[in-house]
Design a protein around this motif. Structure first.
Motif, PDB file in Angstrom:
ATOM      1  N   PRO A 307     -12.618  19.979   0.191  1.00  0.00           N
ATOM      2  CA  PRO A 307     -11.806  18.973  -0.488  1.00  0.00           C
ATOM      3  C   PRO A 307     -10.575  19.612  -1.136  1.00  0.00           C
ATOM      4  CG  PRO A 307     -14.127  18.748  -1.059  1.00  0.00           C
ATOM      5  CD  PRO A 307     -13.998  20.038  -0.320  1.00  0.00           C
ATOM      6  N   GLU A 308      -9.538  18.822  -1.277  1.00  0.00           N
ATOM      7  CA  GLU A 308      -8.299  19.321  -1.871  1.00  0.00           C
ATOM      8  C   GLU A 308      -8.550  19.800  -3.298  1.00  0.00           C
ATOM      9  OE1 GLU A 308      -3.707  17.803  -2.749  1.00  0.00           O
ATOM     10  OE2 GLU A 308      -5.127  16.526  -1.649  1.00  0.00           O
ATOM     11  N   GLY A 309      -8.034  20.961  -3.600  1.00  0.00           N
ATOM     12  CA  GLY A 309      -8.178  21.526  -4.936  1.00  0.00           C
ATOM     13  C   GLY A 309      -9.466  22.293  -5.167  1.00  0.00           C
ATOM     14  N   ILE A 310     -10.336  22.370  -4.147  1.00  0.00           N
ATOM     15  CA  ILE A 310     -11.607  23.081  -4.272  1.00  0.00           C
ATOM     16  C   ILE A 310     -11.518  24.408  -3.529  1.00  0.00           C
ATOM     17  CG2 ILE A 310     -14.071  23.047  -3.720  1.00  0.00           C
ATOM     18  CD1 ILE A 310     -13.345  21.119  -5.919  1.00  0.00           C
ATOM     19  N   LYS A 311     -11.892  25.506  -4.203  1.00  0.00           N
ATOM     20  CA  LYS A 311     -11.900  26.803  -3.556  1.00  0.00           C
ATOM     21  C   LYS A 311     -13.034  26.860  -2.540  1.00  0.00           C
ATOM     22  CE  LYS A 311     -12.063  31.775  -4.482  1.00  0.00           C
ATOM     23  NZ  LYS A 311     -12.199  32.828  -5.533  1.00  0.00           N
ATOM     24  N   PRO A 312     -12.744  27.148  -1.279  1.00  0.00           N
ATOM     25  CA  PRO A 312     -13.791  27.124  -0.256  1.00  0.00           C
ATOM     26  C   PRO A 312     -14.789  28.267  -0.417  1.00  0.00           C
ATOM     27  CG  PRO A 312     -11.747  27.962   0.668  1.00  0.00           C
ATOM     28  CD  PRO A 312     -11.423  27.484  -0.715  1.00  0.00           C
ATOM     29  N   ILE A 313     -15.998  28.007  -0.010  1.00  0.00           N
ATOM     30  CA  ILE A 313     -17.043  29.036  -0.022  1.00  0.00           C
ATOM     31  C   ILE A 313     -16.751  30.049   1.079  1.00  0.00           C
ATOM     32  CG2 ILE A 313     -19.500  29.443   0.391  1.00  0.00           C
ATOM     33  CD1 ILE A 313     -19.971  26.566  -0.639  1.00  0.00           C
ATOM     34  N   LYS A 314     -16.882  31.325   0.745  1.00  0.00           N
ATOM     35  CA  LYS A 314     -16.713  32.356   1.774  1.00  0.00           C
ATOM     36  C   LYS A 314     -17.506  33.598   1.393  1.00  0.00           C
ATOM     37  CE  LYS A 314     -13.409  34.899   4.611  1.00  0.00           C
ATOM     38  NZ  LYS A 314     -11.981  35.130   4.950  1.00  0.00           N
ATOM     39  N   TRP A 315     -18.402  33.997   2.278  1.00  0.00           N
ATOM     40  CA  TRP A 315     -19.100  35.264   2.149  1.00  0.00           C
ATOM     41  C   TRP A 315     -18.772  36.109   3.374  1.00  0.00           C
ATOM     42  CZ3 TRP A 315     -24.841  33.481   1.086  1.00  0.00           C
ATOM     43  CH2 TRP A 315     -24.925  32.915  -0.192  1.00  0.00           C
ATOM     44  N   VAL A 316     -18.505  37.369   3.146  1.00  0.00           N
ATOM     45  CA  VAL A 316     -18.377  38.335   4.235  1.00  0.00           C
ATOM     46  C   VAL A 316     -19.487  39.360   4.031  1.00  0.00           C
ATOM     47  CG1 VAL A 316     -16.911  40.055   5.349  1.00  0.00           C
ATOM     48  CG2 VAL A 316     -15.891  37.959   4.426  1.00  0.00           C
ATOM     49  N   LEU A 317     -20.448  39.369   4.937  1.00  0.00           N
ATOM     50  CA  LEU A 317     -21.646  40.192   4.786  1.00  0.00           C
ATOM     51  C   LEU A 317     -21.640  41.335   5.788  1.00  0.00           C
ATOM     52  CD1 LEU A 317     -24.282  37.315   4.393  1.00  0.00           C
ATOM     53  CD2 LEU A 317     -23.029  38.513   2.593  1.00  0.00           C
ATOM     54  N   LEU A 318     -21.727  42.552   5.277  1.00  0.00           N
ATOM     55  CA  LEU A 318     -21.806  43.758   6.110  1.00  0.00           C
ATOM     56  C   LEU A 318     -23.272  44.080   6.346  1.00  0.00           C
ATOM     57  CD1 LEU A 318     -19.289  45.848   3.953  1.00  0.00           C
ATOM     58  CD2 LEU A 318     -18.738  44.287   5.849  1.00  0.00           C
ATOM     59  N   THR A 319     -23.619  44.402   7.583  1.00  0.00           N
ATOM     60  CA  THR A 319     -25.038  44.630   7.869  1.00  0.00           C
ATOM     61  C   THR A 319     -25.257  45.558   9.052  1.00  0.00           C
ATOM     62  OG1 THR A 319     -27.146  43.527   8.310  1.00  0.00           O
ATOM     63  CG2 THR A 319     -25.196  42.589   9.358  1.00  0.00           C
ATOM     64  N   SER A 320     -26.387  46.237   9.009  1.00  0.00           N
ATOM     65  CA  SER A 320     -26.837  47.058  10.148  1.00  0.00           C
ATOM     66  C   SER A 320     -27.734  46.252  11.072  1.00  0.00           C
ATOM     67  CB  SER A 320     -27.601  48.275   9.627  1.00  0.00           C
ATOM     68  OG  SER A 320     -28.709  47.854   8.839  1.00  0.00           O
ATOM     69  N   LEU A 321     -28.060  45.016  10.699  1.00  0.00           N
ATOM     70  CA  LEU A 321     -28.956  44.180  11.486  1.00  0.00           C
ATOM     71  C   LEU A 321     -28.205  43.523  12.636  1.00  0.00           C
ATOM     72  CD1 LEU A 321     -30.806  42.448   8.502  1.00  0.00           C
ATOM     73  CD2 LEU A 321     -31.649  44.343   9.894  1.00  0.00           C
ATOM     74  N   PRO A 322     -28.903  43.116  13.698  1.00  0.00           N
ATOM     75  CA  PRO A 322     -28.236  42.445  14.822  1.00  0.00           C
ATOM     76  C   PRO A 322     -27.729  41.063  14.405  1.00  0.00           C
ATOM     77  CG  PRO A 322     -30.627  42.423  15.122  1.00  0.00           C
ATOM     78  CD  PRO A 322     -30.351  43.316  13.953  1.00  0.00           C
ATOM     79  N   THR A 323     -26.589  40.659  14.956  1.00  0.00           N
ATOM     80  CA  THR A 323     -25.988  39.361  14.587  1.00  0.00           C
ATOM     81  C   THR A 323     -25.404  38.645  15.796  1.00  0.00           C
ATOM     82  OG1 THR A 323     -23.843  40.397  14.117  1.00  0.00           O
ATOM     83  CG2 THR A 323     -25.405  40.238  12.287  1.00  0.00           C
ATOM     84  N   ALA A 324     -25.943  38.898  16.983  1.00  0.00           N
ATOM     85  CA  ALA A 324     -25.358  38.326  18.199  1.00  0.00           C
ATOM     86  C   ALA A 324     -25.604  36.834  18.326  1.00  0.00           C
ATOM     87  CB  ALA A 324     -25.913  39.052  19.430  1.00  0.00           C
ATOM     88  N   THR A 325     -26.695  36.329  17.746  1.00  0.00           N
ATOM     89  CA  THR A 325     -27.030  34.919  17.856  1.00  0.00           C
ATOM     90  C   THR A 325     -26.995  34.255  16.483  1.00  0.00           C
ATOM     91  OG1 THR A 325     -29.410  35.236  17.537  1.00  0.00           O
ATOM     92  CG2 THR A 325     -28.554  35.480  19.789  1.00  0.00           C
ATOM     93  N   PHE A 326     -26.980  32.919  16.495  1.00  0.00           N
ATOM     94  CA  PHE A 326     -26.993  32.193  15.227  1.00  0.00           C
ATOM     95  C   PHE A 326     -28.268  32.495  14.447  1.00  0.00           C
ATOM     96  CE2 PHE A 326     -28.009  28.460  12.626  1.00  0.00           C
ATOM     97  CZ  PHE A 326     -26.845  28.373  11.865  1.00  0.00           C
ATOM     98  N   GLU A 327     -29.399  32.603  15.134  1.00  0.00           N
ATOM     99  CA  GLU A 327     -30.671  32.887  14.465  1.00  0.00           C
ATOM    100  C   GLU A 327     -30.631  34.243  13.774  1.00  0.00           C
ATOM    101  OE1 GLU A 327     -30.363  31.712  17.555  1.00  0.00           O
ATOM    102  OE2 GLU A 327     -31.065  29.667  17.116  1.00  0.00           O
ATOM    103  N   GLN A 328     -30.047  35.248  14.451  1.00  0.00           N
ATOM    104  CA  GLN A 328     -29.951  36.579  13.844  1.00  0.00           C
ATOM    105  C   GLN A 328     -29.007  36.556  12.641  1.00  0.00           C
ATOM    106  OE1 GLN A 328     -28.732  38.762  17.349  1.00  0.00           O
ATOM    107  NE2 GLN A 328     -30.831  39.479  17.759  1.00  0.00           N
ATOM    108  N   ALA A 329     -27.876  35.868  12.772  1.00  0.00           N
ATOM    109  CA  ALA A 329     -26.932  35.772  11.664  1.00  0.00           C
ATOM    110  C   ALA A 329     -27.553  35.000  10.504  1.00  0.00           C
ATOM    111  CB  ALA A 329     -25.646  35.089  12.118  1.00  0.00           C
TER     112      ALA A 329
END
Length: 474
Positions: A307-329
């Motif tokens: 929404p206008e005027g709302i700071k959007p949610i954002k996480w940037v996560l660093l990991t050694s785990l696999p992230t190729a699929t949505f389930e892994q992420a």
């Protein structure tokens, strides 16, 4: 989950106080067995009144005087009190465990007579910083215990300090490295995953984790740092994540806050891989480690169309785990979301155990007391999470029968009912002041703990009545 294993886990957590104290403090090494026996008495008294002061917990003058003498002994250190508990916690059975670390300030500003304290906040505060690691069994959704901890006294930085000198001295950012080394590596069959907030996002900390052979999930704090993207190009981490693969999306319901209405956020999940080159300036330890770069995956959790005027949610996560699929992420996201557990644990220490109410004449004496409270706090915190895995299982299968008899005697409306584990703990919380209306949500750890204290008093009364009856019959 195996029913037998759950029963074993539950009964282990619900040990009587005396048994729990024996399990966690019998191996303490204070150079004299009498000191170990005294520590067990102090711990048992603290468990009976966790939010009280030492005089409240040790009401006999002889017990209080002995407690003061105990904490005055040079052999009774923070590490000597806590190490047996740490070792038990780290002896994990095969499974998947999160090692969640963070720092909390223990403010002792009002204890003017206590000497040797460090700075807190803007430098005007006085106290001790506690950097600790809470172990969480992600398969069973239960707290195992505290896996390690470090006490730190902040001091003013030297004037005109050069960057290399700062990198090689002990500082707050190095606590993450020290704690990783203290905790060590996972035993065979166990997977350990270190979970850090942005305070643990630095090259050296991740190097320490890499050397243990364990995994990590760390929220990135420096999106401007230069990295090598998956195409071999050098660019900022922010730029590298903008070209990640979109894996899926989900709706996140956000509760209202003061001045902010409740809303549903549309969250997009993407993933990429990057390599962190060694920084241009680094400590002697990093040079000796021989690690020149760190390759890892990155999961980005980004709100779209906020929404206008709302700071959007954002996480940037660093990991050694696999992230190729949505389930892994999604598993990586879920691991990071469990980071709130250590914040809740710190609330247990401050609110439930009153850790900031306690102070002895010196910081050194206070350290051992902080160690004792940090172990006691894990027991209180376990009660909040117990019973979530199999809420529909019958309490008669998992809870000691004399507990059920006592609760039904104290709460006549429950007589004849077959309580589930979930219902049992809600009723326990009601004994501690939880009202349990439809809109009240789930009980907190403090009401559960107060109910547990009430139940143990009733159990003691039942035992005394049975002993009296037995003697009169005899």
């Amino acid at each position: 989950m195996c029913l037998a294993f759950f029963r074993m886990l539950l009964l282990m957590i619900l040990l009587d106080n005396q048994q729990w104290v024996e399990k966690n403090f019998s191996a303490c090494e204070f150079n004299h067995k009498r000191r170990t026996l005294r520590m067990k008495v102090v711990a048992k008294n603290m468990l009976a009144r966790p939010d009280g002061s030492l005089p409240t917990q040790n009401q006999d003058w002889s017990d209080l005087k002995a407690a003061y003498r105990l904490f005055d002994r040079p052999e009774v250190t923070f590490e000597a009190v806590t190490t047996p508990h740490w070792e038990q916690t780290k002896n994990t059975k095969p499974g998947r465990y999160l090692l969640i670390s963070d720092t909390t300030d223990i403010s002792l500003y009002n204890h003017k007579a206590t000497t040797g304290l460090g700075m807190l906040g803007d430098g005007k505060g006085r106290g001790i910083q506690l950097h600790n690691c809470l172990m969480y069994n992600s398969d069973e959704k239960q707290i195992v215990g505290q896996a390690g901890a470090i006490l730190f006294y902040r001091k003013p930085a030297p004037k005109n300090e050069k960057r290399m000198a700062r990198l090689n001295r002990r500082r707050e950012s190095s606590l993450w490295d020290e704690l990783v080394d203290q905790v060590g590596s996972a035993p065979d069959g166990s997977q350990w995953i270190h979970v850090f907030d942005r305070g643990g996002d630095n090259f050296e900390s991740i190097c320490h984790i890499k050397q243990t052979g364990d995994d990590w999930v760390i929220r990135a704090s420096k999106l401007t740092r230069r990295v090598i993207d998956r195409d071999g190009q050098t660019r900022s981490l922010k730029e590298a994540t903008e070209e990640g693969d979109v894996l899926g999306s989900y709706d996140l319901n956000l509760r209202s806050r003061p001045g902010v209405a409740a809303r549903t956020a549309k969250i997009e999940v993407s993933s990429t891989s990057v390599t962190f080159p060694r920084p241009s300036q680094f400590s002697t330890w990093v040079r000796e480690s021989g690690i020149n770069d760190l390759s890892m995956n990155v999961v980005v959790v980004q709100e779209v169309d906020p929404p206008e005027g709302i700071k959007p949610i954002k996480w940037v996560l660093l990991t050694s785990l696999p992230t190729a699929t949505f389930e892994q992420a999604w598993q990586v996201i879920e691991d990071y979301e469990n980071r709130w557990l250590i914040e809740e644990y710190h609330k247990v220490l401050k609110t439930g155990c009153g850790i900031e109410k306690h102070a002895l004449q010196t910081a050194g004496r206070t350290e051992a007391l902080v160690g004792l409270i940090s172990v006691i706090g894990t027991r209180l915190f376990q009660l909040k999470l117990i019973g979530r895995n199999q809420p529909k299982a019958l309490a008669s299968t998992h809870v000691p029968p004399h507990w059920l008899r006592c609760m039904q005697a104290a709460r006549p409306k429950l007589q004849g009912r077959s309580l589930t584990v979930y219902e049992f703990f809600r009723e326990l919380a009601k004994m501690g002041g939880f009202i349990g209306r439809k809109g009240d949500g789930e009980p907190g750890w403090m009401t559960i703990w107060r109910g547990y204290r009430e139940l143990t008093l009733l159990l003691d009364g039942m035992r005394l009545a049975e002993q009296t009856r037995s003697k009169s019959c005899g």
